[in-house]
Write an enzyme that holds these catalytic residues in place. Structure first.
Site, PDB file in Angstrom:
ATOM      1  N   GLU A   1       9.585   2.544  10.789  1.00  0.00           N
ATOM      2  CA  GLU A   1      10.441   3.572  10.840  1.00  0.00           C
ATOM      3  C   GLU A   1       9.488   4.918  10.530  1.00  0.00           C
ATOM      4  O   GLU A   1       8.969   5.125   9.832  1.00  0.00           O
ATOM      5  CB  GLU A   1      11.113   3.380   9.258  1.00  0.00           C
TER       6      GLU A   1
ATOM      7  N   LYS B   1       0.805  -1.206  -0.040  1.00  0.00           N
ATOM      8  CA  LYS B   1      -0.039  -0.014   0.141  1.00  0.00           C
ATOM      9  C   LYS B   1       0.805   1.542  -0.095  1.00  0.00           C
ATOM     10  O   LYS B   1       1.570   1.544   1.042  1.00  0.00           O
ATOM     11  CB  LYS B   1      -0.988   0.005   1.220  1.00  0.00           C
TER      12      LYS B   1
ATOM     13  N   CYS C   1      13.418  11.712   7.020  1.00  0.00           N
ATOM     14  CA  CYS C   1      13.249  11.353   8.545  1.00  0.00           C
ATOM     15  C   CYS C   1      14.550  11.540   9.268  1.00  0.00           C
ATOM     16  O   CYS C   1      14.725  11.963  10.407  1.00  0.00           O
ATOM     17  CB  CYS C   1      12.654  10.004   8.686  1.00  0.00           C
TER      18      CYS C   1
END
Length: 452
Positions: free
Chosen positions: A227, A153, A261
């Site tokens: 994560e 997805k 990130c």
């Protein structure tokens, strides 16, 4: 609805309806049925398919980069660079997969044993928009080589990337039912995780998404790799070339328009060089990072991924200033689309929202520390623990400081980035589990003990 909206202009390009519940159930059934035959394929065959995928990604770098530029505003050259990392990841697992999956012999007090390394079944991957190809590869490459099957997805703004990746993998030789893209909605995720045919989930995304997925995975006793966000510290202990230090740190922060990130989001600089550093990084950010068309290789500052994302970051900057932070440069929304001026903030204190939250955009926060101990305290005073960096001229001192930083990854005299053979992941609210390297193939592995 999955949609493609050009963040440079705000123009809606394409809409794709979400999958129906029946569509999602059918996709789960496909990857479950494909697992038996895929896992029985010799490891060497699965590895060869990964190597072929690496070649195809490299051949289509321009196509994939253009898709990323349109979908989420990535600079075209950064898109090509991202596809290069994807190639490296598939090449790494295609080359080293057979040795990583070899039985591990054990010598016991009373005999011999071995640990057999086997897959566990069909996995669900929930992927983000900021690195549309790289973060898929990080999850998919090791698990396909291991013998797991994948239901993927992707982010709702990246449908063309999702379909392009699926085509490449099928062309490389992955059976159509062993890797299935599904345009599922967030509403459908909990019952996909509850389905006994799905054996694990990997999510890269926000902290809140991680909390939700972890809760569902735990409720259903499924393995999970998460994560999540980061507010990575970068400590500058000293420097013998301030211009180069400023350039390196600014480059690391502004990569992907600050939407990484593991980008260094908090620069922690020793007092004796603080003013020079602030002056240098403010000038570089103001002069060098000018907005432009992300499809133009000369552009230094692309739009953020969406107007909503740009508005959110601009609001965070305004709140920081209202609470007492000093705005050195930038902070304004710029022109049509999702542009935001590159920004530098100083004098951020623990009483302000910006001290603890993640700012996911082209914003540099600079903190002053008078001692090494204070620098470490500021670095660790965060709910996140993804990556960190230490810059300095003394290798022993750099390592001493690095050893005391609470993070899953620490870089010395460089910052962020990713390579195929180095494990990637964090601690605290930055998630759990590891991807890439030898550790990345073990998260969804059955390590079966066999007593000989």
């Amino acid at each position: 609805m999955y949609s493609v909206t050009d963040p440079a202009t705000g123009e809606l390009i394409e809409e794709i309806p979400n999958a129906t519940d029946d569509d999602v159930l059918a996709a789960v059934g496909r990857v479950d049925r494909a697992y038996t035959s895929w896992r029985r394929r010799p490891v060497a065959e699965r590895a060869a398919i990964a190597l072929r995928a690496a070649e195809l990604f490299a051949e289509r770098a321009d196509e994939l980069a253009a898709i990323m530029t349109l979908e989420m505003g990535k600079r075209i050259n950064e898109g090509r660079g991202e596809v290069g990392i994807v190639r490296d990841i598939f090449e790494y697992y295609g080359t080293h997969g057979p040795e990583l999956l070899a039985d591990e012999p054990l010598t016991l007090k009373t005999g011999e044993a071995a640990v057999a390394k086997e897959p566990i079944g069909a996995l669900l991957g929930i992927m983000p928009w900021n690195f549309p190809c790289y973060q898929v590869a990080r999850f998919v490459a090791p698990n396909l080589v291991l013998g797991n099957t994948i239901l993927l997805k992707h982010a709702s703004i990246c449908p063309r990337s999702a379909l392009a990746i699926e085509r490449i993998l099928h062309e490389a030789g992955v059976p159509e039912d062993a890797y299935v893209n599904v345009f599922a909605s967030s509403r459908q995720v909990p019952w996909m995780l509850a389905d006994p045919r799905i054996k694990g989930v990997s999510l890269t995304g926000s902290e809140q998404a991680g909390i939700s997925v972890a809760a569902e995975a735990g409720r259903n006793l499924k393995r999970a790799v998460l994560e999540l966000g980061g507010s990575d510290p970068l400590i500058v202990l000293d420097t013998d070339d301030m211009d180069e230090t400023v350039k390196a740190t600014a480059t690391a922060r502004m990569r992907n328009c600050g939407q990484s990130c593991n980008a260094p989001k908090r620069m922690i600089v020793m007092g004796d060089i603080y003013e020079d550093f602030v002056e240098g990084i403010t000038k570089r950010v103001a002069d060098y990072y000018q907005p432009g068309d992300p499809a133009d290789p000369a552009t230094k500052l692309p739009p953020l991924a969406s107007v909503a994302a740009a508005d959110e970051v601009a609001a965070q900057v305004r709140t920081a200033v209202d609470q007492g932070a000093t705005l050195r440069t930038g902070g304004n929304r710029n022109g049509p689309g999702a542009y935001l001026e590159a920004t530098v903030l100083t004098d951020v204190t623990p009483e302000m929202d910006a001290y603890y939250e993640e700012i996911f955009g082209p914003v540099v926060l600079v903190f002053r520390a008078e001692t090494e101990e204070e620098a470490i305290e500021i670095a660790n005073d965060s709910p996140f623990g993804l990556g960190a960096a230490v810059f300095g001229t003394d290798p022993a001192r750099n390592r001493r400081v690095a050893d005391r930083i609470e993070a899953g990854m620490v870089y010395l005299n460089k910052s962020g980035g990713s390579v195929a053979d180095l494990p990637f992941g964090g601690i605290k609210r930055s998630g759990m589990g590891r991807e890439l390297g030898a550790l990345g193939i073990e998260e969804f592995m059955n390590k079966k003990s066999i007593r000989l």
